[in-house]
Structure formats: C-alpha cells, structure tokens
Scaffold this motif. Structure first.
Motif, PDB file in Angstrom:
ATOM      1  N   LEU B 164       0.832  -1.200   0.000  1.00  0.00           N
ATOM      2  CA  LEU B 164       0.000   0.000   0.000  1.00  0.00           C
ATOM      3  C   LEU B 164       0.865   1.248   0.000  1.00  0.00           C
ATOM      4  O   LEU B 164       0.581   2.209  -0.694  1.00  0.00           O
ATOM      5  N   GLY B 165       1.925   1.197   0.809  1.00  0.00           N
ATOM      6  CA  GLY B 165       2.837   2.328   0.871  1.00  0.00           C
ATOM      7  C   GLY B 165       3.392   2.667  -0.493  1.00  0.00           C
ATOM      8  O   GLY B 165       3.373   3.822  -0.925  1.00  0.00           O
ATOM      9  N   VAL B 166       3.846   1.631  -1.199  1.00  0.00           N
ATOM     10  CA  VAL B 166       4.390   1.841  -2.529  1.00  0.00           C
ATOM     11  C   VAL B 166       3.327   2.387  -3.468  1.00  0.00           C
ATOM     12  O   VAL B 166       3.498   3.386  -4.136  1.00  0.00           O
ATOM     13  N   ARG B 167       2.158   1.751  -3.415  1.00  0.00           N
ATOM     14  CA  ARG B 167       1.115   2.122  -4.348  1.00  0.00           C
ATOM     15  C   ARG B 167       0.696   3.578  -4.128  1.00  0.00           C
ATOM     16  O   ARG B 167       0.349   4.278  -5.037  1.00  0.00           O
ATOM     17  N   GLN B 168       0.692   3.985  -2.848  1.00  0.00           N
ATOM     18  CA  GLN B 168       0.219   5.330  -2.572  1.00  0.00           C
ATOM     19  C   GLN B 168       1.321   6.382  -2.700  1.00  0.00           C
ATOM     20  O   GLN B 168       1.075   7.548  -2.441  1.00  0.00           O
ATOM     21  N   GLU B 169       2.514   5.932  -3.066  1.00  0.00           N
ATOM     22  CA  GLU B 169       3.625   6.855  -3.301  1.00  0.00           C
ATOM     23  C   GLU B 169       3.938   7.770  -2.119  1.00  0.00           C
ATOM     24  O   GLU B 169       4.209   8.958  -2.274  1.00  0.00           O
ATOM     25  N   HIS B 170       3.807   7.211  -0.923  1.00  0.00           N
ATOM     26  CA  HIS B 170       4.293   7.932   0.242  1.00  0.00           C
ATOM     27  C   HIS B 170       4.662   6.900   1.296  1.00  0.00           C
ATOM     28  O   HIS B 170       4.339   5.710   1.168  1.00  0.00           O
ATOM     29  N   VAL B 171       5.326   7.333   2.329  1.00  0.00           N
ATOM     30  CA  VAL B 171       5.790   6.429   3.377  1.00  0.00           C
ATOM     31  C   VAL B 171       5.000   6.714   4.647  1.00  0.00           C
ATOM     32  O   VAL B 171       4.743   7.865   4.978  1.00  0.00           O
ATOM     33  N   LEU B 172       4.612   5.642   5.330  1.00  0.00           N
ATOM     34  CA  LEU B 172       3.824   5.789   6.548  1.00  0.00           C
ATOM     35  C   LEU B 172       4.631   5.326   7.743  1.00  0.00           C
ATOM     36  O   LEU B 172       5.341   4.315   7.675  1.00  0.00           O
ATOM     37  N   ARG B 173       4.521   6.039   8.836  1.00  0.00           N
ATOM     38  CA  ARG B 173       5.100   5.597  10.107  1.00  0.00           C
ATOM     39  C   ARG B 173       4.033   5.785  11.164  1.00  0.00           C
ATOM     40  O   ARG B 173       3.307   6.791  11.142  1.00  0.00           O
ATOM     41  N   ALA B 174       3.924   4.835  12.092  1.00  0.00           N
ATOM     42  CA  ALA B 174       2.847   4.921  13.079  1.00  0.00           C
ATOM     43  C   ALA B 174       3.340   4.501  14.447  1.00  0.00           C
ATOM     44  O   ALA B 174       4.309   3.736  14.570  1.00  0.00           O
ATOM     45  N   VAL B 175       2.688   4.993  15.465  1.00  0.00           N
ATOM     46  CA  VAL B 175       2.992   4.575  16.830  1.00  0.00           C
ATOM     47  C   VAL B 175       1.673   4.529  17.595  1.00  0.00           C
ATOM     48  O   VAL B 175       0.735   5.281  17.283  1.00  0.00           O
ATOM     49  N   THR B 176       1.588   3.608  18.539  1.00  0.00           N
ATOM     50  CA  THR B 176       0.410   3.528  19.402  1.00  0.00           C
ATOM     51  C   THR B 176       0.820   3.833  20.829  1.00  0.00           C
ATOM     52  O   THR B 176       1.714   3.178  21.365  1.00  0.00           O
ATOM     53  N   LEU B 177       0.197   4.821  21.424  1.00  0.00           N
ATOM     54  CA  LEU B 177       0.396   5.079  22.848  1.00  0.00           C
ATOM     55  C   LEU B 177      -0.683   4.316  23.597  1.00  0.00           C
ATOM     56  O   LEU B 177      -1.877   4.552  23.385  1.00  0.00           O
ATOM     57  N   ARG B 178      -0.262   3.401  24.441  1.00  0.00           N
ATOM     58  CA  ARG B 178      -1.252   2.706  25.276  1.00  0.00           C
ATOM     59  C   ARG B 178      -1.439   3.521  26.550  1.00  0.00           C
ATOM     60  O   ARG B 178      -0.474   3.852  27.234  1.00  0.00           O
ATOM     61  N   CYS B 179      -2.687   3.844  26.862  1.00  0.00           N
ATOM     62  CA  CYS B 179      -3.011   4.677  28.021  1.00  0.00           C
ATOM     63  C   CYS B 179      -3.986   3.937  28.925  1.00  0.00           C
ATOM     64  O   CYS B 179      -4.728   3.071  28.467  1.00  0.00           O
ATOM     65  N   ARG B 215      -3.477   6.190  18.474  1.00  0.00           N
ATOM     66  CA  ARG B 215      -2.629   5.834  17.334  1.00  0.00           C
ATOM     67  C   ARG B 215      -2.339   7.080  16.541  1.00  0.00           C
ATOM     68  O   ARG B 215      -3.238   7.831  16.191  1.00  0.00           O
ATOM     69  N   ILE B 216      -1.072   7.269  16.288  1.00  0.00           N
ATOM     70  CA  ILE B 216      -0.645   8.419  15.518  1.00  0.00           C
ATOM     71  C   ILE B 216      -0.012   7.888  14.246  1.00  0.00           C
ATOM     72  O   ILE B 216       0.891   7.057  14.313  1.00  0.00           O
ATOM     73  N   VAL B 217      -0.521   8.328  13.122  1.00  0.00           N
ATOM     74  CA  VAL B 217       0.030   7.907  11.834  1.00  0.00           C
ATOM     75  C   VAL B 217       0.564   9.147  11.124  1.00  0.00           C
ATOM     76  O   VAL B 217      -0.131  10.155  11.023  1.00  0.00           O
ATOM     77  N   ALA B 218       1.823   9.049  10.670  1.00  0.00           N
ATOM     78  CA  ALA B 218       2.431  10.159   9.943  1.00  0.00           C
ATOM     79  C   ALA B 218       2.756   9.686   8.528  1.00  0.00           C
ATOM     80  O   ALA B 218       3.243   8.578   8.329  1.00  0.00           O
ATOM     81  N   ARG B 219       2.501  10.550   7.567  1.00  0.00           N
ATOM     82  CA  ARG B 219       2.638  10.210   6.163  1.00  0.00           C
ATOM     83  C   ARG B 219       3.559  11.244   5.525  1.00  0.00           C
ATOM     84  O   ARG B 219       3.281  12.441   5.609  1.00  0.00           O
ATOM     85  N   GLY B 220       4.656  10.783   4.948  1.00  0.00           N
ATOM     86  CA  GLY B 220       5.590  11.736   4.352  1.00  0.00           C
ATOM     87  C   GLY B 220       6.068  11.268   3.001  1.00  0.00           C
ATOM     88  O   GLY B 220       5.847  10.113   2.630  1.00  0.00           O
ATOM     89  N   PRO B 221       6.738  12.126   2.262  1.00  0.00           N
ATOM     90  CA  PRO B 221       7.231  11.747   0.934  1.00  0.00           C
ATOM     91  C   PRO B 221       8.345  10.691   1.014  1.00  0.00           C
ATOM     92  O   PRO B 221       8.531   9.936   0.070  1.00  0.00           O
TER      93      PRO B 221
END
Lengths: 409, 409
Positions: B164-179, B215-221
């Motif tokens: 999906l990352g490749v297809r969408q032509e961007h890179v995703l990074r995510a983190v989950t904070l458990r509270c 959950r925080i998802v960041a999407r960058g080039p």
C-alpha cells in the motif's frame, strides 16, 4: 448473520454477540454459513442484505436498532426490500408509554425507532428498549435483533428459534453441560455413540478453554417427547462425563462453588502460587462472594510461603515449592490463618521457563484442608502460561466442588 | 476481510485476529468496510471472494492456509479466479527444507501447502509455517494470510501495508500510545487539533477498556520525513496525555511496571480488597514476575485485613474499609509483612450492590507504601463490577509507575 455498526473496533462486544448467536442457533440445529460485519451507510448495508437474500434461508441482523443516528438497520432493510419506512403506531405508543413511565419526553432519535420498513413485523423487546424487526428479503427470512449479547440471545430464543420450531414441525429441547477441560480426557470419545439409539438426539462437544461444553439437543414430535429424550440423553452424558461437569444451567464454576459454600454456611481461604491471584479473582467475580471467600495469600516467593502461610522451610528445601507436601501446607496455612472452613492452594510450573525433567511446565499441585484433613492432588496441564494458570484454577475449584458434593450426579 | 474456517465457534481467536487486522490496517489509514466469516466448502468461499471482487479494492483472507484438510483457502481462491492449483517449486523446496531440518518427512497435507492458484504470488512466512498468497480478483487485490493474530499482523506489516505504501507513493510511520482509561478524561478532546498544522498526521483514539489507545500515523514523501513528523506529533501527544500513557512499544502496563521494578532491583507486595486477586494476576501474567512480586494478600473480609495485614480495627470502625486510611494501612501491612520495597493496595465498592450515597459503586481507594512514606489516592470509576475491578488494578499500576518514574515523558 450480519452485524451492523462500528463494533468491529470494540472487539469484545462483537465477539460476545457472535458467540451468543452462534450458540443459540446451534442449539436448534442451525449452522452458521456466513457472518458479516458491515460498516458504512444504508446502501452498504442494503447491498449486503440483498446478497443475503440470494443465498441464505435465514439471516439475523444484529445491532443498529438503537436511537442513535448511526443506528441504521431499519433504513438498510427498507432500502434492500425496496419499501419506504413508515411509523408503526403500536411501537410508537409503547415507546411513549415507556418514556412517560420514566418521566421523560421521547427524543427524536427514540421516536425514530418506531419507523420500520413497510410490511415488516415488529418484535416487541421485553428485555431492553429497541424493538426487533422481521421481514422477507428474496429467499431469506430476516430477523433484526439488538446488538447486545443478552438481548440478541433473548430474541433468538423468543422469536427466531420458536418460528423455526413451528416451521420444522417438531419441537427442540437443548441443554449445555459446562465441563472443566482436562488435557488427559477426550470428551468426544467418552461421549461417542451417545444417543445412537435415539435418532432425535445430537451431541456436540465444543472447546471453550479452560472449559469444554457439551450441548445435547433433542428433537421430538411434541414437547413432552423432546423433554423425555433430552432427560435420558442428559443422564447418559452425566454418567460418562459428569466427573468434569459443573453446571447445566449456565452457571460458571466459581458461581457454583460460591453457591455451594453459601448453602453450607461455609467459608474459604486461598493460597496461590502459580495461579498468582487468578483463583481468587474468578471467585470474586461473583457479586456477594465476600460472604464465602474470607481472603487469601498470593505466595509467589518461598519466603512469603514461610512467613505468611507457615510452610516448612525444611519441606521447601527437601521437596521444593512445587510438591504435594508444600501444596498441603499452603492450604492448611491459609485455612488456619484466615479462620476459614476450607483451605485451597495451588503451586506449579506455569512456564514458559522454569521447567525441569522432574517438574516440567504444566505440573501443578493442588492442596486442600479442612479441620479434619489435609490433602493434595497432582495435575499435568498443557499449553502456554495462561492456559496452565487458568486450568489450575479451574481444577482447584472442581476439586472443591467434588469434595463438597460427592454425589452431585 | 474474509475469515475462513470454523473459528466462529472459537470466538476468542477470531476476535483477536479481527482486532489485530483492523489495527494493522487502521495504522495505514485503511478503514474496514466489511468483515465476513465463511464456513463450508470451496464453493462457499469462492462465492464470497467473487462478491468481494465486485466491491472492494483490498481484501484480506485470514486462515485456511494450514496443512489440514479443512484448510481450503488456496482452493477457494483458485476457484474464484477460475485458475487451477499448481505446485510451486520454490515453496515446496522451502517446506521440504524445513521438514528435513526438523528431522521429519513432509506429510501429504504439508505438501499440499505448496499448491497455489496459478499466477498467485507466494508470500514467504518468516514467523510461522504456512506461506501467504496474493492475487487479483476482479477489482480487488487479495492477500491470503494465516489466521493466528501474531502471524496475520506480521503479514499485514510485511506485505500488505508495504505494498500500500508503494502504491500510494508515500511512506507511513505509526505509533500507538497505550493509556489507562480514565472516566474523568476525554482523550479525544485533550488531543483535539493535534497535527492540525501537519497535514500528514492523523490521530485516532480507540477505547479498549481498561485501556485507551492513541494511534498516531504520519505520512511523508520519504522515510525520514515521515519519521520526523511522527516524532513531533508523538511528543505533542505525550505533552497532552502522557500522564495516562504507559507504553509506546506495545508493552502492557503490568509488563512496564515489572520491568521498572526489575531495573531498580526493587520488590513489590500487594494487598487487594475490591480487585480480589486481579492486580496480582495481571502482574504474574508476566513470565519471571516472581523476581519482583514477592506476593500479597487478598483481604476480602475486614477480619483478614486486621489479621493478615495489621489494619487497625479502630480505623475500620471509624472510617470503614473503603477509605484512604485503610488503603494506606493495607499497603504498609503488605510491604512490611512480605519484606518488600513497595506496598500497593486497593479497597473499593465494585458493585453491583454495596454502594451508598457517601460511598457509591465505583469509589476506590488506592494505597501505597515505601520505607519512607504511606500515601493514598481516591478514584471514581464507572461501569459494572468487572470494569471497576479492572480499572482499579490499572490505576494502581499506573500510580506505581508514576512514583517510580516521575519524569518518564
């Protein structure tokens, strides 16, 4: 089965509803062919329902019947059936009556619950607020029921399985024996051939670790014939596997044990090593358990076993903490120090580490004490840490039930 | 998502897999539109998959890839695609290699795992035995992945979200904070507007009682841009809600607390009333917890609070068992009698009965003791008996973490 709404993320509720519905249908001999969650708008639900109409004989739609905007089951059903939503006078009256009784005005959302697909049968709800619906879509009879497990089960029993009973021209009666799962026992094999000479009886064994559930369904031309068949099959099953069974009325094992202690005016004290608090946790899941469980000790370290339970250091040195001798001393110590009638203990190797050839992972010793005697019992359990711990707690309670009610079947 | 096989009855596994897959997809911004379980034969599965091909862009098929006869995913996929099953040489070699390494011959069923729909891409499995598959059906890209939650998640991360990352032509990074879930706090509101000035950042809050997950998802080039965005958003989230957060690496709260105690060479003793063993149970879920948890007492009755923990009878008479004073005495008693560095206690009204106006259901007092001080803290929890008990145990552990690591964010 089609589920409506956002419950996929709230996994627990969904899973509980799924299991309840599957069980309720299984009882009457219906096998689930498909279960689908649908997110999204009315059209997404209508698409799923139209597909169902081409494929299934019976469909349950669970959830989406409440007063919230997101509760769109009625709209999806209407769209799939190609009929408008109309206000059902009787349902509106019932909702207004309920609101008045609570001294409240009906909200718009609540009033919306009276809007049903034209031609649908409205199914009154005696155990909650949202009414159910039933209508025919293509080749399928569709029942829309609330999403809460308790209500969904009630609707299944009240409407769906009754309708099925009539349609199939016979009467069904079912019972579930809840048993403790024992790795050394193959319940299917023990029950093999049961009901062989009674063509109306079917038996299913289902693993629900740390339990195994035996469901017996009897089918007869009328209620008394079905009940007679069921009684015979139930007794035969208990003769074979009653040793592991603890209830046939849905009650949990901790509940049955708490009832048994309460009936006898008896009290319990617990000493746990490998189960680490789990045994007391499941007993105290029962409201009112403070009457029978005085308390207990989680003695994870040897030092605490000596200090808080009076376990002999000499025994710990000679035979080790995972031994029948120490289990018995733990049970006695808990009973005496808490002033209880019964003492119950666990000590074992839960894993994943800590196993040896002589004391492998899964070896558990249980101890029990009364004013007259101290006993211990050895278990060989399987599985991961969680399974060993759960199994040890269940077997400890089963043993206590056995001692309290030696002739319960 | 389509699930294959009989897991509907084994609800727990299914639910876990559903949650894992939904989470893994959610991380990369994919919303589940439908999730379906299919029972029955190849044709039932193929029918479901053909429907998917007309509707979805992406479909995961979970389960049915093992060596058993009932594992029919490959056959169902082939039938839906209208292609034959062919033996994949590379996969067969890998399976043979693994069997040889274990000193075993390949069974027929295992050899069958190398039979894949012609044209399908085989996805090697580094964390288990069954290989995955990918192919195009109608308008949907279909990934067949194992049914176990752990393996399913790995496949999602390894293949699906990468593709999906490749297809969408961007890179995703995510983190989950458990509270820890706190009934007095609205995390969505606390986090409102976070990432507003960073268009590539999305934040979801999900209730997973007794936790809340952010959950925080960041999407960058590219990767470094996505990582930088994520780091900024993560810090901003922690500045706002870090008080309730306990991990961002997947670790459970009892695990984080056990690690913290172990790192400090410190030990813990516990005294539980309303939590009834649950607090110790979740700590001892952690393998090796015997190094840090010496043990504890479940003091359900007042008599046991006095006898086993040295709580003052005068305090019990004057302020009652559910009070800060008694909570403190329980923590001190557990610490002193077990010889631990930290003492931690719970006492409260779990319900459903037993509440009064002054002490309603949900009122819980926590106690904590070290050699230098004894403290207590009051909680007002909501929900049923189980929720109150789980919440009390989580807040007790969060408080201990707070005291051990005051500046953890």
């Amino acid at each position: 089965v089609v589920w409506v709404g956002l419950e996929l993320r709230a996994g627990g509720l969904l899973e509980a509803t799924a299991a309840e519905l599957a069980d309720a249908l299984w009882d009457v001999g219906v096998e689930l062919a498909r279960a689908t969650w649908v997110a999204g708008d009315d059209e997404a639900l209508a698409t799923a329902l139209r597909e169902v109409g081409t494929r299934a004989d019976l469909c349950l739609v669970a959830g989406g019947l409440g007063p919230e905007v997101a509760d769109r089951t009625a709209a999806g059903l209407a769209r799939a059936a190609g009929v408008p939503l109309v206000e059902d006078g009787e349902t509106l009256q019932r909702l207004q009556h309920r609101a008045r009784a609570a001294g409240l005005a009906l909200t718009d959302g609540e009033r919306g619950q009276a809007r049903v697909p034209r031609g649908a049968r409205v199914l009154p709800n005696d155990v909650g607020t949202a009414p159910g619906l039933s209508l025919v879509l293509g080749g399928a009879v569709v029942y829309a029921v609330p999403g809460s497990p308790r209500e969904a089960r009630w609707f299944c029993q009240q409407y769906v399985t009754k309708d099925l009973g009539v349609r199939q021209e016979h009467v069904l009666r079912a019972v579930t024996l809840r048993c403790v799962w024992d790795p050394g026992v193959h319940l299917e094999r023990e029950l093999a051939g049961l009901g062989k000479d009674c063509p109306g009886v079917t038996v299913h064994v289902r693993a629900a670790y740390p339990e195994a559930r035996v469901r017996i369904v009897a089918r007869g031309p009328d209620a008394s014939a079905a009940e007679a068949l069921l009684a015979t099959a139930r007794q035969e099953a208990l003769d074979r596997v009653g040793r592991w069974a603890f209830s046939s009325n849905g009650r949990s094992l901790p509940g049955v044990v708490a009832d048994g202690l309460r009936d006898r005016g008896a009290t319990l004290a617990v000493a746990e090593s490998c189960t680490g608090g789990w045994l007391q946790k499941i007993i105290t899941d029962e409201p009112g358990s403070s009457q029978v469980l005085l308390g207990g000790v989680v003695a994870y370290s040897n030092d605490v076993k000596v200090r808080a339970l009076g376990v002999s250091q000499e025994s710990l040195d000679r035979v080790g903490a995972v031994s029948g001798e120490v289990a018995g001393q733990m049970a006695r110590g808990a009973r005496e120090r808490m002033g209880a009638d019964w003492g119950l203990s666990t000590t074992g190797v839960a894993g994943p580490g800590g196993g040896t050839e002589a004391k492998p992972v899964g070896l558990v010793h249980l101890g029990m004490a009364t004013k007259d005697w101290v006993r211990h019992r050895e278990l060989r359990l399987r599985g991961d840490r969680e399974s060993v711990r759960q199994g040890a707690a269940m077997h400890a309670l089963l043993w206590l039930l056995e001692e309290m009610t030696p002739a319960r079947y």
